[in-house]
Design a protein around this motif. Structure first.
Motif, PDB file in Angstrom:
ATOM      1  N   PHE A 297     103.878  90.177   7.820  1.00 45.34           N
ATOM      2  CA  PHE A 297     104.931  89.957   7.059  1.00 45.34           C
ATOM      3  C   PHE A 297     106.300  89.457   7.810  1.00 45.34           C
ATOM      4  O   PHE A 297     107.039  88.633   7.292  1.00 45.34           O
ATOM      5  N   ASP A 298     106.472  90.205   8.933  1.00 40.98           N
ATOM      6  CA  ASP A 298     107.703  89.898   9.755  1.00 40.98           C
ATOM      7  C   ASP A 298     107.638  88.735  10.209  1.00 40.98           C
ATOM      8  O   ASP A 298     108.621  88.133  10.301  1.00 40.98           O
ATOM      9  N   ARG A 299     106.638  87.875  10.488  1.00 41.52           N
ATOM     10  CA  ARG A 299     106.460  86.345  11.022  1.00 41.52           C
ATOM     11  C   ARG A 299     106.909  85.594   9.865  1.00 41.52           C
ATOM     12  O   ARG A 299     107.246  84.444  10.071  1.00 41.52           O
ATOM     13  N   VAL A 300     106.728  85.956   8.768  1.00 44.42           N
ATOM     14  CA  VAL A 300     107.312  85.294   7.408  1.00 44.42           C
ATOM     15  C   VAL A 300     108.687  85.548   7.425  1.00 44.42           C
ATOM     16  O   VAL A 300     109.530  84.508   7.069  1.00 44.42           O
ATOM     17  N   LEU A 301     109.208  86.588   7.618  1.00 49.57           N
ATOM     18  CA  LEU A 301     110.638  86.820   7.295  1.00 49.57           C
ATOM     19  C   LEU A 301     111.483  86.276   8.472  1.00 49.57           C
ATOM     20  O   LEU A 301     112.771  85.749   8.483  1.00 49.57           O
ATOM     21  N   ARG A 302     110.946  86.236   9.616  1.00 50.38           N
ATOM     22  CA  ARG A 302     111.733  85.548  10.779  1.00 50.38           C
ATOM     23  C   ARG A 302     112.246  84.067  10.712  1.00 50.38           C
ATOM     24  O   ARG A 302     113.689  83.935  10.841  1.00 50.38           O
ATOM     25  N   PRO A 303     111.450  83.187  10.122  1.00 48.65           N
ATOM     26  CA  PRO A 303     111.994  81.792   9.978  1.00 48.65           C
ATOM     27  C   PRO A 303     112.994  81.744   9.023  1.00 48.65           C
ATOM     28  O   PRO A 303     114.137  80.944   8.947  1.00 48.65           O
ATOM     29  N   MET A 304     112.808  82.820   7.931  1.00 45.60           N
ATOM     30  CA  MET A 304     113.852  82.770   6.633  1.00 45.60           C
ATOM     31  C   MET A 304     115.227  83.408   7.396  1.00 45.60           C
ATOM     32  O   MET A 304     116.302  82.683   6.816  1.00 45.60           O
ATOM     33  N   CYS A 305     115.185  84.075   8.247  1.00 48.18           N
ATOM     34  CA  CYS A 305     116.379  84.705   8.942  1.00 48.18           C
ATOM     35  C   CYS A 305     117.131  83.604   9.665  1.00 48.18           C
ATOM     36  O   CYS A 305     118.404  83.621   9.803  1.00 48.18           O
ATOM     37  N   ARG A 306     116.495  82.682  10.214  1.00 45.59           N
ATOM     38  CA  ARG A 306     116.998  81.548  10.915  1.00 45.59           C
ATOM     39  C   ARG A 306     117.492  80.507  10.040  1.00 45.59           C
ATOM     40  O   ARG A 306     118.380  79.501  10.437  1.00 45.59           O
ATOM     41  N   ILE A 307     117.251  80.453   8.700  1.00 39.26           N
ATOM     42  CA  ILE A 307     117.783  79.137   7.792  1.00 39.26           C
ATOM     43  C   ILE A 307     118.982  79.158   7.785  1.00 39.26           C
ATOM     44  O   ILE A 307     119.752  78.157   7.903  1.00 39.26           O
ATOM     45  N   PRO A 308     119.927  80.183   7.718  1.00 38.46           N
ATOM     46  CA  PRO A 308     121.549  80.240   7.509  1.00 38.46           C
ATOM     47  C   PRO A 308     121.835  79.700   8.984  1.00 38.46           C
ATOM     48  O   PRO A 308     123.067  79.089   8.705  1.00 38.46           O
ATOM     49  N   LEU A 309     121.314  80.100   9.842  1.00 40.62           N
ATOM     50  CA  LEU A 309     121.739  79.535  11.202  1.00 40.62           C
ATOM     51  C   LEU A 309     121.775  77.983  11.337  1.00 40.62           C
ATOM     52  O   LEU A 309     122.607  77.279  11.910  1.00 40.62           O
ATOM     53  N   LEU A 310     120.629  77.492  10.655  1.00 36.30           N
ATOM     54  CA  LEU A 310     120.410  76.141  10.763  1.00 36.30           C
ATOM     55  C   LEU A 310     121.189  75.414   9.851  1.00 36.30           C
ATOM     56  O   LEU A 310     121.542  74.129   9.965  1.00 36.30           O
ATOM     57  N   LEU A 311     121.879  76.012   8.859  1.00 34.55           N
ATOM     58  CA  LEU A 311     123.050  75.492   7.681  1.00 34.55           C
ATOM     59  C   LEU A 311     124.233  75.380   8.596  1.00 34.55           C
ATOM     60  O   LEU A 311     125.100  74.808   8.069  1.00 34.55           O
ATOM     61  N   LEU A 312     124.381  76.173   9.405  1.00 31.00           N
ATOM     62  CA  LEU A 312     125.871  76.325  10.097  1.00 31.00           C
ATOM     63  C   LEU A 312     126.330  75.062  10.549  1.00 31.00           C
ATOM     64  O   LEU A 312     127.604  74.731  10.283  1.00 31.00           O
ATOM     65  N   PRO A 313     125.728  74.212  11.337  1.00 29.27           N
ATOM     66  CA  PRO A 313     126.024  72.744  11.591  1.00 29.27           C
ATOM     67  C   PRO A 313     126.528  71.956  10.362  1.00 29.27           C
ATOM     68  O   PRO A 313     127.367  71.079  10.600  1.00 29.27           O
ATOM     69  N   THR A 314     125.646  72.101   9.468  1.00 30.73           N
ATOM     70  CA  THR A 314     125.867  71.296   8.225  1.00 30.73           C
ATOM     71  C   THR A 314     127.363  71.736   7.485  1.00 30.73           C
ATOM     72  O   THR A 314     127.637  70.939   6.480  1.00 30.73           O
ATOM     73  N   VAL A 315     128.005  72.602   8.024  1.00 26.53           N
ATOM     74  CA  VAL A 315     129.203  72.800   7.276  1.00 26.53           C
ATOM     75  C   VAL A 315     130.505  71.864   7.596  1.00 26.53           C
ATOM     76  O   VAL A 315     131.165  71.546   6.950  1.00 26.53           O
ATOM     77  N   ALA A 316     130.018  71.146   8.632  1.00 27.49           N
ATOM     78  CA  ALA A 316     130.813  70.004   9.107  1.00 27.49           C
ATOM     79  C   ALA A 316     130.861  68.942   7.912  1.00 27.49           C
ATOM     80  O   ALA A 316     132.020  68.144   8.006  1.00 27.49           O
ATOM     81  N   ILE A 317     129.995  68.963   7.139  1.00 19.99           N
ATOM     82  CA  ILE A 317     130.147  68.060   5.910  1.00 19.99           C
ATOM     83  C   ILE A 317     131.300  68.115   5.126  1.00 19.99           C
ATOM     84  O   ILE A 317     131.897  67.270   4.340  1.00 19.99           O
TER      85      ILE A 317
END
Length: 722
Positions: free
Chosen positions: A335-355
């Motif tokens: 189950f941790d292997r499922v949660l780890r990618p979800m924890c990275r989603i906010p960091l992937l959204l961080l560059p999009t704040v430049a919009i």
């Protein structure tokens, strides 16, 4: 007769008292009821029913400059109007147009840092009847005179970069009030209101005021006018009180989080503290209360961009907190292997704040971000529920903490597109649910701390019990070792006393015989000299045997610590040992044969193997009559199991008088009294005991079979070497 002292009573293992579940649930119910009461009691204030919405309010005319015209300066350059006098001149020329209703024009700027001028004309005669005495004044305003109406022009709970209000001065000219995130609180023009301007309306004639607004993302499309400043003061007190209460609650929860992390240094507490810190920073700058203390320190960075970046990092910390709180890495790696990618989603959204640097795209980005935030919170709720079903006892507290926050995000998604009012009630609901979320989240971490403390006490009790068992086992081992050492000391002392006693006999005989030869050598015949020489040889042989056994006995303790790679050739050891005893065996005319294959080696020191063989062969010579036979044979013993180590068996047999069964049973148990040989040979009774100790030290076994008047066979089993 006194009873033996009983052992001290063992105290029970430390444990925590059972939690008061009824009290906990009562407290949670009180929290939910309190939050509901706060929300329902504050709804009327957030709706601003006493305010007049502009445009559309009776008695108030609102116009603006949709596209500011250009004016020429002294050099002939075309520039936008920058002074109130120029704006008044443009107003006189009819450049202002009516302010359109909200929703009919784009809510956001087309370009960054747009500016806009507004004109508001308030006719006191056309305003609705006041709800209070005209002579009354709001706190912080001068007393009303001659029917003046002290109202407040409200920016609809929005904070812009900079807004300037121009009102006519009594002696001519214009008075200025400024408000905004980039305005220093030390500016003398700074308004005393949270997000509004004090405005005094004369009793008999209309008043015209001008507003100049500048903002990176959006410009005002709607205003509120509070005819009674007291109503706005009550609303302002409500906003300040709710902000102060929220930040007091935030400070308490932050202190609890820091304390919990300082006590246990767990990763979930670290991420919880980081999330609370970022949430407080966002709430502080979003509440506009910071403008009473300082201006926005980064004028080049829009507040929306900063909020977006802080929101992404805070959401990342929240996901990590949930991941470690439910102990997914340690208890459920799949189950941790499922949660780890979800924890990275906010960091992937961080560059999009430049919009958000493009104002026209900010609204769409805001809607998408809130949808993603709601989805991630839903996934966190699902993760807590799944771990609860898997047996994670702390997950229900986490599930309870996230439920109100998730429910508050649903109406926020519907209000995400409202930028000109109408969402005050939704934001108040979100603030109440956020405070409730913080309290419940802190309670969840406290429950987690209690569970960890209980587990720690249980582990402590188990460790103490294991330690006691280990101490008892070690005590028994030490007692056994002490008993063995005591027995060894007693045996060694006995051996030394026996050897010392037996050494005196041969030494005395040698002294007497040599003295006789020295004093009366001429009186002895050849036969007598030969007999005396034989006695001297026997005494010397016995003395040498005693000394060799004494040295071997004293060094037998070193056999177990010998070189692990030491090997000894059996055939060479047998030959070397028999060469030393050949003369003694020849005096009894004994026949010696050996059947040892060449190249047969065992794991032992050569000196140890020779000592064992020498004692066995000495016993065979001693107890075999004249004309008897002694034989040494050796060979491999087949392994009984595939993984068993190969062994070598050495057999020393003779045709001697044999050993009585009663003596054979205790022959290897310790030192026994020596018996004379077939020709009255003497011994000390330690030879076989020494052999037994050496054989065990090198990892072998010894076994003896004997038949009276037939002979004795000694079996040595040693480890084979390669």
């Amino acid at each position: 007769m006194n009873n033996p002292a009983s052992p001290p009573a063992v105290p029970p293992p430390p444990s925590l008292p059972p939690p008061a579940h009824g009290l906990l649930w009562s407290f949670v119910c009180v929290l939910f009821v309190t939050a509901a009461v706060l929300y329902w009691s504050g709804r009327r204030v957030t709706r601003a029913e006493a305010a007049l919405n502009i445009p559309g309010a009776p008695g108030i005319t609102a116009t603006w400059l949709p596209t500011p015209p250009q004016t020429n300066n002294a050099a002939g350059d075309s520039l936008p109007p920058s002074s109130i006098e120029q704006i008044v001149a443009l107003d006189a020329s009819g450049a202002f147009v009516p302010l359109p209703p909200p929703g009919t024009t784009p809510a956001l700027n087309r370009r960054p840092n747009e500016q806009r001028w507004y004109r508001l004309t308030i006719d006191p005669a056309a305003l609705p009847a006041r709800a209070c005495d005209p002579a009354a004044s709001a706190p912080g305003q001068p007393p009303a005179q001659d029917g003046e109406r002290h109202g407040v022009l409200d920016m609809v709970v929005r904070i812009y970069d900079c807004i300037t209000l121009y009102t006519p001065a009594p002696g001519g000219g214009w008075m200025e009030q400024v408000l905004g995130s980039e305005v220093s609180p030390r500016d003398p023009r700074h308004t005393r209101r949270l997000l509004g301007f004090d405005l005094t309306v004369p009793a008999a004639e209309p008043i015209t005021v001008y507003l100049h607004a500048r903002d990176y993302q959006r410009l005002p499309r709607q205003f509120r006018f509070w005819p009674d400043g007291g109503d706005y003061a009550a609303r302002e007190r409500f906003l300040l009180t709710q902000g102060a209460a929220f930040f007091a609650l935030w400070a308490g929860m932050m202190a609890c989080g820091v304390f919990h992390y300082a006590m246990l240094r767990r990763r979930d507490q670290l991420h919880y503290v980081a999330f609370i810190s970022l949430l407080g920073l966002m709430s502080w700058h979003g509440s506009a209360m910071f403008k009473f203390f300082y201006a926005w320190p980064l004028p080049w960075l829009p507040l929306e961009v900063a909020f977006g970046a802080l929101g992404c990092v805070a959401l990342h910390q929240l996901c990590l907190f949930v991941r470690f709180y439910v102990d997914a890495p340690g208890s459920d790696p799949a189950f941790d292997r499922v949660l780890r990618p979800m924890c990275r989603i906010p960091l992937l959204l961080l560059p999009t704040v430049a919009i958000c640097l493009w104002p026209a795209a900010t609204l769409i980005y805001l809607r998408c971000f809130i949808i993603i935030l709601t989805g991630i919170c839903g996934v966190l709720l699902w993760a807590a529920a799944r771990r609860w079903l898997a047996g994670c006892r702390q997950s229900p507290a986490l599930l309870l903490a996230f439920t109100p926050y998730f429910l508050a995000l649903l109406p926020l998604m519907a209000a995400a597109g409202k930028t000109d009012g109408g969402d005050d009630e939704v934001r108040f609901l979100l603030l109440v649910c956020t405070g409730l979320h913080l309290v419940l989240l802190t309670l969840a971490t406290a429950c987690r701390q209690r569970m960890l403390l209980g587990q720690s006490l249980l582990l402590h009790a188990e460790h103490a019990a294991n330690l006691e068992r280990a101490v008892e086992a070690r005590t028994r081992e030490l007692r056994e070792v002490g008993d063995r050492l005591s027995a060894m000391v007693v045996g060694r002392n006995r051996v030394l006393s026996i050897i010392g006693h037996d050494l005196r006999g041969p030494a005395g005989s040698l002294q007497s015989l040599t003295r006789m030869l020295a004093d009366e050598s001429a009186e002895f015949t050849s036969a007598e000299l030969a007999e005396i020489s034989t006695e001297i040889a026997r005494a010397c042989m016995l003395q040498v045997e005693l000394l060799n056994n004494l040295l071997a006995w004293s060094g037998s303790a070193l056999a177990s610590t010998g070189r692990p790679e030491a090997v000894a050739d059996v055939r060479d050891a047998v030959g070397e040992t028999w060469r030393l005893l050949e003369w003694t065996a020849g005096t009894k005319k004994l026949t010696f044969t050996q059947d040892v294959p060449a190249g047969l080696v065992v794991r032992a020191e050569a000196s140890h193997l020779q000592t064992i063989l020498r004692n066995l062969l000495v016993n065979s010579i001693k107890f075999t009559p004249a004309g008897g036979r002694i034989r040494v044979a050796a060979g491999l013993v087949p392994a009984r199991d595939p993984g068993e180590e190969a062994r070598v068996e050495i057999r020393v047999s003779d045709t001697g008088v044999g050993i009585p069964p009663a003596r054979l049973e205790r022959l290897l148990d310790g030192i026994v009294e020596s018996t004379p040989g077939t020709q009255a040979e003497k011994g000390v009774g330690i030879g076989l005991n020494l052999c037994n100790e050496l054989v065990r030290a090198i990892g072998g076994t010894i076994r003896i079979t004997s038949t009276s008047l037939v002979g004795t066979i000694v079996f040595l089993t040693l480890r084979k070497a390669t």
